[in-house]
Structure formats: C-alpha cells, structure tokens
Design a protein around this motif. Structure first.
Motif, short mmCIF file in Angstrom:
data_model
loop_
_atom_site.label_atom_id
_atom_site.label_comp_id
_atom_site.label_asym_id
_atom_site.label_seq_id
_atom_site.Cartn_x
_atom_site.Cartn_y
_atom_site.Cartn_z
N MET A 1 0.82 -1.19 0.00
CA MET A 1 0.00 0.00 0.00
C MET A 1 0.87 1.26 0.00
O MET A 1 0.61 2.20 -0.74
CB MET A 1 -0.92 -0.03 1.22
N ARG A 2 1.89 1.24 0.83
CA ARG A 2 2.75 2.42 0.93
C ARG A 2 3.44 2.72 -0.40
O ARG A 2 3.56 3.88 -0.80
CB ARG A 2 3.78 2.24 2.04
N ASP A 3 3.87 1.70 -1.11
CA ASP A 3 4.54 1.92 -2.40
C ASP A 3 3.62 2.65 -3.37
O ASP A 3 4.03 3.62 -4.01
CB ASP A 3 4.99 0.57 -2.99
N VAL A 4 2.37 2.21 -3.49
CA VAL A 4 1.43 2.85 -4.41
C VAL A 4 1.14 4.28 -3.96
O VAL A 4 1.15 5.21 -4.78
CB VAL A 4 0.13 2.03 -4.53
N LEU A 5 0.90 4.48 -2.67
CA LEU A 5 0.61 5.84 -2.19
C LEU A 5 1.82 6.76 -2.30
O LEU A 5 1.66 7.95 -2.57
CB LEU A 5 0.09 5.79 -0.75
N ASP A 6 3.02 6.22 -2.15
CA ASP A 6 4.22 7.05 -2.36
C ASP A 6 4.31 7.50 -3.81
O ASP A 6 4.62 8.66 -4.10
CB ASP A 6 5.48 6.28 -1.98
N ARG A 7 4.04 6.58 -4.74
CA ARG A 7 4.08 6.95 -6.16
C ARG A 7 2.96 7.94 -6.50
O ARG A 7 3.17 8.86 -7.29
CB ARG A 7 4.01 5.71 -7.04
N TRP A 8 1.78 7.76 -5.89
CA TRP A 8 0.67 8.70 -6.08
C TRP A 8 1.09 10.09 -5.59
O TRP A 8 0.96 11.08 -6.30
CB TRP A 8 -0.55 8.18 -5.32
N ARG A 9 1.62 10.16 -4.36
CA ARG A 9 2.05 11.45 -3.79
C ARG A 9 3.10 12.12 -4.66
O ARG A 9 3.01 13.32 -4.95
CB ARG A 9 2.61 11.23 -2.38
N ASP A 10 4.09 11.36 -5.11
CA ASP A 10 5.15 11.93 -5.93
C ASP A 10 4.61 12.47 -7.25
O ASP A 10 5.02 13.55 -7.70
CB ASP A 10 6.25 10.89 -6.18
N ALA A 11 3.67 11.75 -7.87
CA ALA A 11 3.09 12.21 -9.14
C ALA A 11 2.19 13.43 -8.91
O ALA A 11 2.15 14.34 -9.75
CB ALA A 11 2.33 11.08 -9.81
N VAL A 12 1.46 13.46 -7.79
CA VAL A 12 0.66 14.64 -7.44
C VAL A 12 1.58 15.84 -7.28
O VAL A 12 1.32 16.92 -7.84
CB VAL A 12 -0.17 14.41 -6.15
N ASP A 13 2.65 15.67 -6.54
CA ASP A 13 3.58 16.78 -6.28
C ASP A 13 4.21 17.32 -7.56
O ASP A 13 4.54 18.50 -7.64
CB ASP A 13 4.69 16.33 -5.32
N ARG A 14 4.38 16.45 -8.56
CA ARG A 14 4.99 16.87 -9.83
C ARG A 14 3.94 17.23 -10.89
O ARG A 14 4.29 17.51 -12.03
CB ARG A 14 5.91 15.76 -10.37
N HIS A 15 2.66 17.22 -10.51
CA HIS A 15 1.54 17.54 -11.41
C HIS A 15 1.60 16.69 -12.68
O HIS A 15 1.67 17.20 -13.79
CB HIS A 15 1.51 19.04 -11.75
N GLN A 16 1.54 15.36 -12.48
CA GLN A 16 1.60 14.40 -13.57
C GLN A 16 0.31 13.57 -13.60
O GLN A 16 0.27 12.42 -13.15
CB GLN A 16 2.81 13.48 -13.41
N PRO A 17 -0.80 14.12 -14.13
CA PRO A 17 -2.08 13.44 -14.07
C PRO A 17 -2.11 12.08 -14.77
O PRO A 17 -2.74 11.15 -14.26
CB PRO A 17 -3.06 14.42 -14.74
N ASP A 18 -1.43 11.93 -15.89
CA ASP A 18 -1.43 10.63 -16.58
C ASP A 18 -0.68 9.58 -15.78
O ASP A 18 -1.07 8.41 -15.75
CB ASP A 18 -0.83 10.76 -17.98
N GLU A 19 0.38 10.00 -15.12
CA GLU A 19 1.14 9.09 -14.26
C GLU A 19 0.30 8.65 -13.07
O GLU A 19 0.33 7.49 -12.66
CB GLU A 19 2.42 9.79 -13.81
N ILE A 20 -0.45 9.57 -12.51
CA ILE A 20 -1.35 9.24 -11.40
C ILE A 20 -2.38 8.22 -11.87
O ILE A 20 -2.63 7.21 -11.20
CB ILE A 20 -2.05 10.50 -10.85
N ALA A 21 -2.98 8.47 -13.03
CA ALA A 21 -4.03 7.58 -13.55
C ALA A 21 -3.53 6.16 -13.75
O ALA A 21 -4.29 5.20 -13.59
CB ALA A 21 -4.59 8.15 -14.85
N GLU A 22 -2.27 5.99 -14.08
CA GLU A 22 -1.71 4.65 -14.30
C GLU A 22 -1.64 3.83 -13.00
O GLU A 22 -1.46 2.62 -13.05
CB GLU A 22 -0.32 4.74 -14.94
N LEU A 23 -1.79 4.49 -11.86
CA LEU A 23 -1.79 3.79 -10.57
C LEU A 23 -3.16 3.19 -10.25
O LEU A 23 -3.33 2.53 -9.23
CB LEU A 23 -1.38 4.74 -9.45
N PHE A 24 -4.14 3.43 -11.12
CA PHE A 24 -5.51 2.98 -10.92
C PHE A 24 -5.85 1.86 -11.91
O PHE A 24 -5.31 1.82 -13.01
CB PHE A 24 -6.48 4.15 -11.12
N THR A 25 -6.81 1.01 -11.51
CA THR A 25 -7.30 0.00 -12.44
C THR A 25 -8.05 0.70 -13.57
O THR A 25 -8.47 1.84 -13.43
CB THR A 25 -8.24 -1.01 -11.74
N LYS A 26 -8.22 0.00 -14.66
CA LYS A 26 -8.91 0.58 -15.82
C LYS A 26 -10.35 0.94 -15.50
O LYS A 26 -10.92 1.82 -16.13
CB LYS A 26 -8.85 -0.37 -17.00
#
Length: 114
Positions: A1-26
């Motif tokens: 869980m922490r790994d996914v949330l860390d990647r989510w936080r990092d992508a949010v901080d860098r304003h990378q919406p497509d990268e954030i979306a890839e952390l979600f199921t289709k």
C-alpha cells in the motif's frame, strides 16, 4: 500500500495526471472532491484540473488485507497549495494486485471541516 501511495504522492507533487491515472485500475471508482468518475481518464482529468503547486502528504491510519490480492487502506491526507490553506482529508482506498502489480480500484476522499 505504501509503495502505491508514495508513487501517487510523488506524481501529485509533480503535477503528472497521466502518471497518477496509471496507478488505478482501468475501471477504478474515483471520488475526489468533485463528482465521482469511473476509469483512468476520469482520474487523469481530475488531477489535470488541480492547480500547479498542489502537493500531498499522507499518513496511513489503518490497513487490512482482505485477501492475498486485495488491501483496504485508510489514510489521513494533507493537500497543500501554493496560494491556499492546507486541506485536510481522509482517504479510503481499495487496492488489488494484478499482473500489472498493485493498483487502486477504489479511491474515496472525505474532506474534513476546517
């Protein structure tokens, strides 16, 4: 869980919406602070609409492994902005493991009253 949330936080901080979306199921159910959406495009659109300078910090409050491939998590999140006060929220996520690794299948934010 922490790994996914860390990647989510990092992508949010860098304003990378497509990268954030890839952390979600289709077919992820996503509920931010706007009406809910289903699928990665809704996630990407939501984060693309967020202002530059948005950042997130989180603390996992609880987690439960519901099965070998399913985890329920609950976190306290602070959303910070460059020109606004911090927004405190609670975040519930349901993550499942697939051939693509752990992905968020459900995301529910509850904003806390100031």
């Amino acid at each position: 869980m922490r790994d996914v949330l860390d990647r989510w936080r990092d992508a949010v901080d860098r304003h990378q919406p497509d990268e954030i979306a890839e952390l979600f199921t289709k077919d992820a159910i996503f509920q931010g602070s706007h009406p809910y959406t289903v699928g990665r495009q809704g996630v990407a659109d939501y984060y693309a609409s967020q202002p530059e300078g948005l950042s997130a910090s989180y603390r996992i409050m609880e987690s439960r492994r519901l099965s070998p491939d399913l985890v329920l998590g609950y976190a306290a999140v602070d959303f910070s902005f460059t020109d606004q006060t911090v927004v405190d929220a609670n975040l519930a996520v349901l993550m499942n493991r697939s051939d693509d690794g752990w992905l968020i299948a459900h995301y529910q934010v509850s904003l806390l009253a100031p």
